[in-house]
Design a protein around this motif. Structure first.
Motif: not given
Length: 256
Positions: A38-39, A57-59, A183-190, A247-254
Motif C-alpha cells: 500500500d505504501g 461490516m461498517r464498510i 475498500v478494506a483497510p490492511a488490518r482487516v483485508r484477509s 470511491t468514498d470507501d477507498v479514500a477511508k481505507a487509505f
C-alpha cells in the motif's frame, strides 16, 4: 478417467493426494506483511476477530457485496452440483464425459480470470467503481446464460452456453476481489476475503434447505438448474447498488 475405470470412490482417494500436497505446502508459507504493497508507513498488527468484524461490516461497499455473495451463493454451488447431474439425466453422459465437461468449464473459467485481470486494470483507469460496475452486469449475464443452459435441447447447445457462462463467471471474479482489496483497510483485508467465501456458502445452504432445493426432485432437473439463474441476476443488481460507495470507501481505507 479413474472414476470411469475403477469407480467414484477411487476418484476421491486419488484427489486426496494433490490436496494433501497443497495443504502441506501452504503450511510452510510465511505470513505476508499487512499493507506492504500500500505504501506509506508501517501497518499496525491485525485487529482481534470481533473488532475486525465490526470494521469490516461498517464498510458500505462490503455490506452490499456480502449480500450479493449470499444471493449468488444460491446459484454458484447448486450449479456445480446440478450441472453434472443435468448432463447425466438429460443427455445420458457417462462418468468420463461428465468429468471432461467439468474440466472444460473449469478451463473456461480460468481463461476468463486471465483475461479479466488485464481488463480490470483498464477499468480502474476510468474510476474506482468501474470494476464493480462490470461485476454487476456480468453476474446478470451469467444468470441469463444459465437459464439458457437449463433450456438447452441438445448436448452441443448445452456445451456452448455452459462454456460461455463459465468464461463469463471467471471474468467477474478479479474486479470483485480487486474492489474488496481497495475498500478494506490492511488490518482487516484477509478477513474481508474470508468473509466472501463464508457468505457464498451461506447462500448455498439457504438454497438447498429452501423449496428451491427440491425443485429437481419434484419438477425435474431442468427446473432445478433454472432456479439458480435468478440468484446470479439478483446478485448482480445488488452489486450495482454498491458502485456509488466505492470511491468514498477507498479514500477511508487509505486515509492516514
Amino acid at each position: 478417467a479413474v472414476s470411469a475405470l475403477f469407480g467414484w470412490r477411487w476418484a476421491f482417494i486419488v484427489l486426496a493426494i494433490p490436496i494433501a500436497i497443497v495443504a502441506i505446502r501452504a503450511m510452510k508459507l510465511s505470513e505476508p506483511v499487512r499493507g506492504a504493497t500500500d505504501g506509506g508507513g508501517t501497518v499496525e498488527p491485525p485487529l482481534p476477530f470481533w473488532a475486525a468484524v465490526g470494521v469490516t461490516m461498517r464498510i458500505r461497499t462490503l455490506r452490499r457485496a456480502y449480500i450479493a455473495a449470499t444471493i449468488v451463493g444460491g446459484g454458484l454451488v447448486p450449479l456445480a452440483v446440478l450441472g453434472p447431474l443435468f448432463t447425466d439425466r438429460i443427455f445420458g453422459v457417462g462418468d468420463f464425459g461428465r468429468g471432461a465437461i467439468v474440466a472444460a468449464n473449469s478451463m473456461a473459467t480460468f481463461f476468463g480470470v486471465q483475461r479479466s485481470g488485464r481488463w480490470t486494470q483498464k477499468w480502474l483507469t476510468k474510476s474506482m467503481g468501474e470494476p464493480l460496475r462490470w461485476t454487476g452486469w456480468l453476474l446478470m449475464v451469467v444468470g441469463v446464460l444459465i437459464a439458457c443452459v437449463a433450456a438447452a435441447p441438445s448436448l452441443p447447445i448445452y456445451l456452448a452456453f455452459s462454456l460461455t457462462a463459465s468464461f463469463t463467471a471467471g471474468i467477474f471474479l478479479p474486479p470483485l476481489v480487486t474492489t474488496q482489496a481497495f475498500v478494506a483497510p490492511a488490518r482487516v483485508r484477509s478477513l474481508v476475503f474470508s468473509f466472501s467465501s463464508i457468505f457464498f456458502v451461506i447462500g448455498a445452504a439457504v438454497f438447498f434447505v429452501s423449496p428451491l432445493g427440491s425443485l429437481s426432485d419434484t419438477y425435474g432437473i431442468r427446473w432445478g438448474l433454472f432456479a439458480s439463474a435468478p440468484c446470479w441476476a439478483l446478485g448482480g443488481i445488488v452489486v450495482l447498488t454498491a458502485v456509488r460507495f466505492v470511491t468514498d470507501d477507498v479514500a477511508k481505507a487509505f486515509a492516514p
